[in-house]
Design a protein around this motif. Structure first.
Motif, PDB file in Angstrom:
ATOM      1  N   ARG A 108      36.449 -73.410  38.684  1.00 23.56           N
ATOM      2  CA  ARG A 108      35.944 -74.662  39.264  1.00 23.56           C
ATOM      3  C   ARG A 108      36.835 -75.832  38.866  1.00 23.56           C
ATOM      4  O   ARG A 108      37.189 -76.669  39.698  1.00 23.56           O
ATOM      5  N   PHE A 109      37.179 -75.878  37.602  1.00 23.57           N
ATOM      6  CA  PHE A 109      38.041 -76.946  37.114  1.00 23.57           C
ATOM      7  C   PHE A 109      39.382 -76.926  37.826  1.00 23.57           C
ATOM      8  O   PHE A 109      39.887 -77.958  38.261  1.00 23.57           O
ATOM      9  N   LEU A 114      44.182 -71.938  46.473  1.00 26.80           N
ATOM     10  CA  LEU A 114      44.197 -73.208  45.757  1.00 26.80           C
ATOM     11  C   LEU A 114      44.620 -74.388  46.621  1.00 26.80           C
ATOM     12  O   LEU A 114      44.652 -75.523  46.150  1.00 26.80           O
ATOM     13  N   SER A 115      44.929 -74.117  47.892  1.00 29.71           N
ATOM     14  CA  SER A 115      45.367 -75.226  48.757  1.00 29.71           C
ATOM     15  C   SER A 115      44.187 -76.113  49.109  1.00 29.71           C
ATOM     16  O   SER A 115      43.043 -75.684  49.129  1.00 29.71           O
ATOM     17  N   VAL A 116      44.488 -77.361  49.386  1.00 29.41           N
ATOM     18  CA  VAL A 116      43.465 -78.367  49.660  1.00 29.41           C
ATOM     19  C   VAL A 116      42.958 -78.271  51.094  1.00 29.41           C
ATOM     20  O   VAL A 116      41.814 -78.579  51.385  1.00 29.41           O
ATOM     21  N   GLU A 176      32.352 -73.963  45.403  1.00 30.80           N
ATOM     22  CA  GLU A 176      31.601 -72.743  45.052  1.00 30.80           C
ATOM     23  C   GLU A 176      32.057 -71.542  45.865  1.00 30.80           C
ATOM     24  O   GLU A 176      32.209 -70.449  45.312  1.00 30.80           O
ATOM     25  N   ALA A 177      32.273 -71.750  47.163  1.00 33.35           N
ATOM     26  CA  ALA A 177      32.761 -70.641  47.990  1.00 33.35           C
ATOM     27  C   ALA A 177      34.143 -70.198  47.530  1.00 33.35           C
ATOM     28  O   ALA A 177      34.421 -68.997  47.424  1.00 33.35           O
ATOM     29  N   ARG A 178      35.004 -71.147  47.202  1.00 30.25           N
ATOM     30  CA  ARG A 178      36.354 -70.802  46.742  1.00 30.25           C
ATOM     31  C   ARG A 178      36.324 -70.090  45.385  1.00 30.25           C
ATOM     32  O   ARG A 178      37.157 -69.231  45.124  1.00 30.25           O
ATOM     33  N   VAL A 238      40.406 -79.662  45.885  1.00 33.42           N
ATOM     34  CA  VAL A 238      39.544 -78.978  46.855  1.00 33.42           C
ATOM     35  C   VAL A 238      38.259 -79.789  47.015  1.00 33.42           C
ATOM     36  O   VAL A 238      37.693 -80.279  46.032  1.00 33.42           O
ATOM     37  N   ALA A 239      37.807 -79.929  48.241  1.00 30.40           N
ATOM     38  CA  ALA A 239      36.594 -80.692  48.533  1.00 30.40           C
ATOM     39  C   ALA A 239      35.405 -80.113  47.766  1.00 30.40           C
ATOM     40  O   ALA A 239      35.250 -78.884  47.699  1.00 30.40           O
ATOM     41  N   PRO A 240      34.582 -80.972  47.181  1.00 29.80           N
ATOM     42  CA  PRO A 240      33.439 -80.497  46.374  1.00 29.80           C
ATOM     43  C   PRO A 240      32.536 -79.496  47.096  1.00 29.80           C
ATOM     44  O   PRO A 240      32.053 -78.546  46.477  1.00 29.80           O
TER      45      PRO A 240
END
Length: 178
Positions: A130-131, A175-177, A144-146, A138-140
């Motif tokens: 998460r960190f 890890l891409s935005v 969780e899905a990522r 990454v959008a908040p």
């Protein structure tokens, strides 16, 4: 309070048993390692192990804790590297101890001790993910899905080896935005 010689000896013996167990569990496998073989490798009488550990699963948890601590220290040292490199490093560390990973998964339903360790491992490692994802921007609402996709991906990379460029591309995409 300062440690007494007896406390120091106990701690040293505990570390010796864990080191012997680590080597045997990784090289020969958990199931193939008897407690008497572990005792002989650690240079102690078989009943001595039970002064330090309730059972073989508790020995395994001590090995897993030692591996996790060492890996977290290594991970912290990589803090200046890019997130893709860190994710690949985590996958390589898990691959290095793949016999332990397999043992944990095979013992989940047989051992409450191993199951509890596994749950705690996932809580900690998912928090680290998460960190990483937050730091990557990454959008908040996608984090969780990522996190779940990343866990599945790392487990998949362990089960299905790929060439390094493919692994790197997969980790970079996670890890891409965008």
């Amino acid at each position: 309070m300062a440690k007494t010689k007896r406390d120091q000896d106990r701690e040293a013996k505990h570390k010796e048993i864990v080191a012997a167990a680590r080597a045997l569990f990784i090289d020969e496998g958990y199931e193939a390692t008897s407690m008497s073989r572990l005792a002989a490798t650690a240079g102690v009488a078989p009943n001595t192990i039970y002064w330090y550990f309730k059972d073989k699963d508790e020995v395994l948890v001590a090995v897993l804790d030692a591996e996790f601590s060492a890996s977290v220290e290594g991970y912290v040292l990589l803090s200046a590297s890019n997130p893709t490199d860190r994710m690949l490093w985590v996958a390589s560390q898990l691959k290095r101890v793949s016999r332990l990973v397999s043992t944990v998964h095979s013992r989940l339903e047989k051992s409450a001790t191993i199951n509890a360790w596994h749950d705690q491992f996932h809580l900690l490692s998912e928090e680290m993910l998460r960190f990483e994802l937050q730091q990557a921007g990454v959008a908040p609402d996608m984090i969780e899905a990522r996190v779940k996709i990343s866990v599945f991906t790392i487990e998949g990379l362990l089960a299905h080896p790929l060439p390094e460029p493919e692994k790197r591309a997969i980790c970079a995409a996670l890890l891409s935005v965008s």
